[in-house]
Scaffold this active site. Structure first.
Site, PDB file in Angstrom:
ATOM      1  N   ASP A  24      22.603  13.706   9.843  1.00  0.00           N
ATOM      2  CA  ASP A  24      21.367  13.759   9.431  1.00  0.00           C
ATOM      3  C   ASP A  24      21.409  12.193   8.723  1.00  0.00           C
ATOM      4  O   ASP A  24      20.156  11.423   9.451  1.00  0.00           O
ATOM      5  CB  ASP A  24      20.888  14.375   8.394  1.00  0.00           C
ATOM      6  CG  ASP A  24      21.197  16.032   8.790  1.00  0.00           C
ATOM      7  OD1 ASP A  24      20.364  16.341   9.443  1.00  0.00           O
ATOM      8  OD2 ASP A  24      20.942  16.148   7.100  1.00  0.00           O
TER       9      ASP A  24
ATOM     10  N   ASP B  20      18.232  10.170  23.788  1.00  0.00           N
ATOM     11  CA  ASP B  20      19.370  11.671  23.031  1.00  0.00           C
ATOM     12  C   ASP B  20      20.056  10.665  23.305  1.00  0.00           C
ATOM     13  O   ASP B  20      20.747  10.186  23.449  1.00  0.00           O
ATOM     14  CB  ASP B  20      19.347  12.783  24.618  1.00  0.00           C
ATOM     15  CG  ASP B  20      19.516  13.786  23.422  1.00  0.00           C
ATOM     16  OD1 ASP B  20      18.870  14.231  23.651  1.00  0.00           O
ATOM     17  OD2 ASP B  20      20.610  14.185  23.600  1.00  0.00           O
TER      18      ASP B  20
ATOM     19  N   ASN C 293      28.614  16.602  14.657  1.00  0.00           N
ATOM     20  CA  ASN C 293      28.218  17.051  13.852  1.00  0.00           C
ATOM     21  C   ASN C 293      29.501  17.586  13.589  1.00  0.00           C
ATOM     22  O   ASN C 293      29.464  17.798  12.369  1.00  0.00           O
ATOM     23  CB  ASN C 293      27.107  18.174  13.927  1.00  0.00           C
ATOM     24  CG  ASN C 293      25.356  17.756  13.522  1.00  0.00           C
ATOM     25  OD1 ASN C 293      25.899  16.868  12.504  1.00  0.00           O
ATOM     26  ND2 ASN C 293      24.746  18.074  14.381  1.00  0.00           N
TER      27      ASN C 293
ATOM     28  N   GLU D 266      17.739  15.819  18.352  1.00  0.00           N
ATOM     29  CA  GLU D 266      18.294  14.561  18.238  1.00  0.00           C
ATOM     30  C   GLU D 266      17.243  13.514  19.888  1.00  0.00           C
ATOM     31  O   GLU D 266      18.008  13.058  20.188  1.00  0.00           O
ATOM     32  CB  GLU D 266      20.118  14.842  18.788  1.00  0.00           C
ATOM     33  CG  GLU D 266      20.491  15.395  20.255  1.00  0.00           C
ATOM     34  CD  GLU D 266      20.661  16.314  19.982  1.00  0.00           C
ATOM     35  OE1 GLU D 266      19.914  17.511  19.640  1.00  0.00           O
ATOM     36  OE2 GLU D 266      21.975  17.152  20.993  1.00  0.00           O
TER      37      GLU D 266
ATOM     38  N   HIS E 281      26.982  17.837   8.447  1.00  0.00           N
ATOM     39  CA  HIS E 281      25.731  17.650   8.708  1.00  0.00           C
ATOM     40  C   HIS E 281      25.043  16.628   8.212  1.00  0.00           C
ATOM     41  O   HIS E 281      24.663  15.862   8.888  1.00  0.00           O
ATOM     42  CB  HIS E 281      25.176  19.062   9.113  1.00  0.00           C
ATOM     43  CG  HIS E 281      24.832  19.645  10.122  1.00  0.00           C
ATOM     44  ND1 HIS E 281      24.506  20.033  11.158  1.00  0.00           N
ATOM     45  CD2 HIS E 281      26.164  20.458  10.322  1.00  0.00           C
ATOM     46  CE1 HIS E 281      25.046  20.839  12.153  1.00  0.00           C
ATOM     47  NE2 HIS E 281      25.921  22.277  11.595  1.00  0.00           N
TER      48      HIS E 281
ATOM     49  N   ARG F  71      17.280  -2.547  25.353  1.00  0.00           N
ATOM     50  CA  ARG F  71      17.140  -3.265  23.771  1.00  0.00           C
ATOM     51  C   ARG F  71      17.606  -2.324  22.593  1.00  0.00           C
ATOM     52  O   ARG F  71      18.911  -2.427  21.794  1.00  0.00           O
ATOM     53  CB  ARG F  71      16.087  -4.054  22.897  1.00  0.00           C
ATOM     54  CG  ARG F  71      16.500  -5.021  21.859  1.00  0.00           C
ATOM     55  CD  ARG F  71      15.041  -6.012  22.019  1.00  0.00           C
ATOM     56  NE  ARG F  71      13.989  -5.652  22.197  1.00  0.00           N
ATOM     57  CZ  ARG F  71      12.900  -5.922  23.407  1.00  0.00           C
ATOM     58  NH1 ARG F  71      13.338  -6.635  24.248  1.00  0.00           N
ATOM     59  NH2 ARG F  71      11.744  -5.371  22.227  1.00  0.00           N
TER      60      ARG F  71
END
Lengths: 307, 105
Positions: free
Chosen positions: A192, A175, A183, A217, A188, A237
């Site tokens: 994105d 997440d 945002n 997300e 936005h 990683r």
């Protein structure tokens, strides 16, 4: 660059004369023609070849074309293959019956060659669209990763396989950290772009790993044949790669993500797909509460492992 | 079977179609063998075999450019399916064979 393989057409007809005719009449079409001389062989080849179009004779000895059609349409793996019925004598009732059973089209014998070719081409176009839609329905529009629908199905398959063959399987849930603030602060379109870049990092991993957008997300990565320790390293990683991304126009900005790792062997007993997701989610939650931008391995599995 | 001058030769509708030339020739050269099969099935009263042979020619003959042969075969098949009198079937097989004998590549 390799060209895409030619679409496959399977003709099922009990007359060798018809197969000969089709081979000649369709020789210059962009397709690969296969033939079966009876219904059983036809169904077997349908499984083996997964043709893009099936040409099916109605009147065959033994199992007739209607029965073959019913079998094809009752099979989830074969039901989307367009079927063109061919028959010398089909009455209007026969044609209606074939179409109602799910046939796409009908061609009479003897073939009008130009019409036959056009109908085969049309069926191939339909099949191309069906395949494309089936693929699109499983892909996330923004990131191009597999979507939640695909993730759920694939996770079910992989966990069943892992259980059946006693194979390792790991799941990483991740997440983006403080995505809402990103945002709010940058808008936005920027959010994105962050999602897209994050997806690119996940896509750049090992080819056997299956990266999906789980929702918002949150992302899920399935790692077949992979144990917990290795999955932890893979997640670490990704974490470092994301942290190192540079954001045009925002030189000092660092975007991070948190990861929870679960695998089927740690619990010491068979783990269901739901339990695996829940364990990885719980670990992800701990990564968040411990300060974000880190990877945490799951320790609790089962109904008790809730946020 | 000898040809009388009254019985003109039947040629494929696809004469001059180069992609069809080879398989039309093959079809015509195999025809005597198929006729033999039909006649022996009739002689043996093997209706299932006769029906199958007629059925295959019904569907295919037109595709090779011999629609009249296809129609004659269709009548044979129909006769068997509908359980027609033996004489009717014999006469329909006779008509089919007479037509087939006139076919040339």
């Amino acid at each position: 660059m390799t060209s895409s393989p030619l679409p496959k057409v399977l003709a099922i007809d009990d007359s060798e004369l018809i197969h000969r005719l089709l081979r000649v009449r369709l020789q210059y079409e962009q397709l690969e023609l296969h033939g079966a001389l009876d219904a059983a062989e036809g169904i077997r080849l349908a499984y083996e070849l997964r043709p893009d179009v099936i040409l099916l004779d109605i009147e065959m000895k033994g199992m007739d074309g209607f029965e073959v059609l019913q079998r094809l349409k009752a099979d989830v793996e074969l039901q989307d293959i367009p079927v063109i019925f061919i028959s010398a004598t089909a009455s209007m009732e026969d044609r209606v019956r074939a179409l109602d059973l799910g046939a796409l089209d009908f061609v009479g014998k003897p073939f009008e060659v130009v019409e036959l070719k056009a109908r085969v081409r049309s069926a191939l176009r339909v099949q191309h669209l069906v395949k494309m839609l089936a693929q699109k329905a499983q892909v996330d529009g923004l990131t191009g990763l597999w979507n939640r629908t695909y993730f759920d199905r694939r996770l079910g398959q992989e966990s069943a396989e892992a259980f059946r063959h006693q194979r390792p399987l790991a799941l990483v849930m991740c997440d983006l950290d403080s995505f809402k603030q990103l945002n709010d602060r940058f808008g936005h379109p920027f959010g994105d772009m962050v999602l897209e870049q994050f997806a690119k990092v996940l896509q750049g991993g090992r080819t056997s790993d299956v990266a999906c957008r789980y929702g918002g997300e949150e992302f899920g990565i399935l790692l077949p044949h992979t144990g917990g320790t290795e999955a932890f390293e893979v997640a670490e990683r990704y974490r470092r790669q994301i942290e190192a991304l540079e954001w045009p126009g925002h030189q000092s900005l660092v975007v991070t993500a948190s990861f929870g790792v679960a695998d089927v062997s740690t619990a010491g007993r068979p783990v269901t797909a739901d339990e695996l997701v829940s364990a990885a989610d719980t670990a992800l939650y701990r990564a968040k509460t411990q300060g974000r931008n880190r990877v945490v391995a799951a320790t609790e599995y089962g109904a008790g492992a809730q946020r | 079977m000898r040809l009388s001058p009254d019985d003109p030769v039947i040629r494929s509708e696809f004469v001059g179609d180069p992609e069809m030339e080879g398989i039309v020739f093959l079809f015509v050269s195999e025809l005597p063998q198929r006729l033999e099969g039909i006649q022996s099935a009739l002689a043996a009263s093997d209706w299932e075999r006769l029906r199958t042979l007629a059925h295959q020619l019904k569907g295919a003959a037109g595709g090779y450019g011999f629609p009249q042969l296809g129609s004659a075969a269709a009548l044979v098949e129909q006769g068997i399916r509908e359980g027609c009198d033996l004489n009717v079937i014999k006469s329909r097989v006779g008509t089919f064979c007479a037509l087939a004998a006139r076919v040339r590549a």
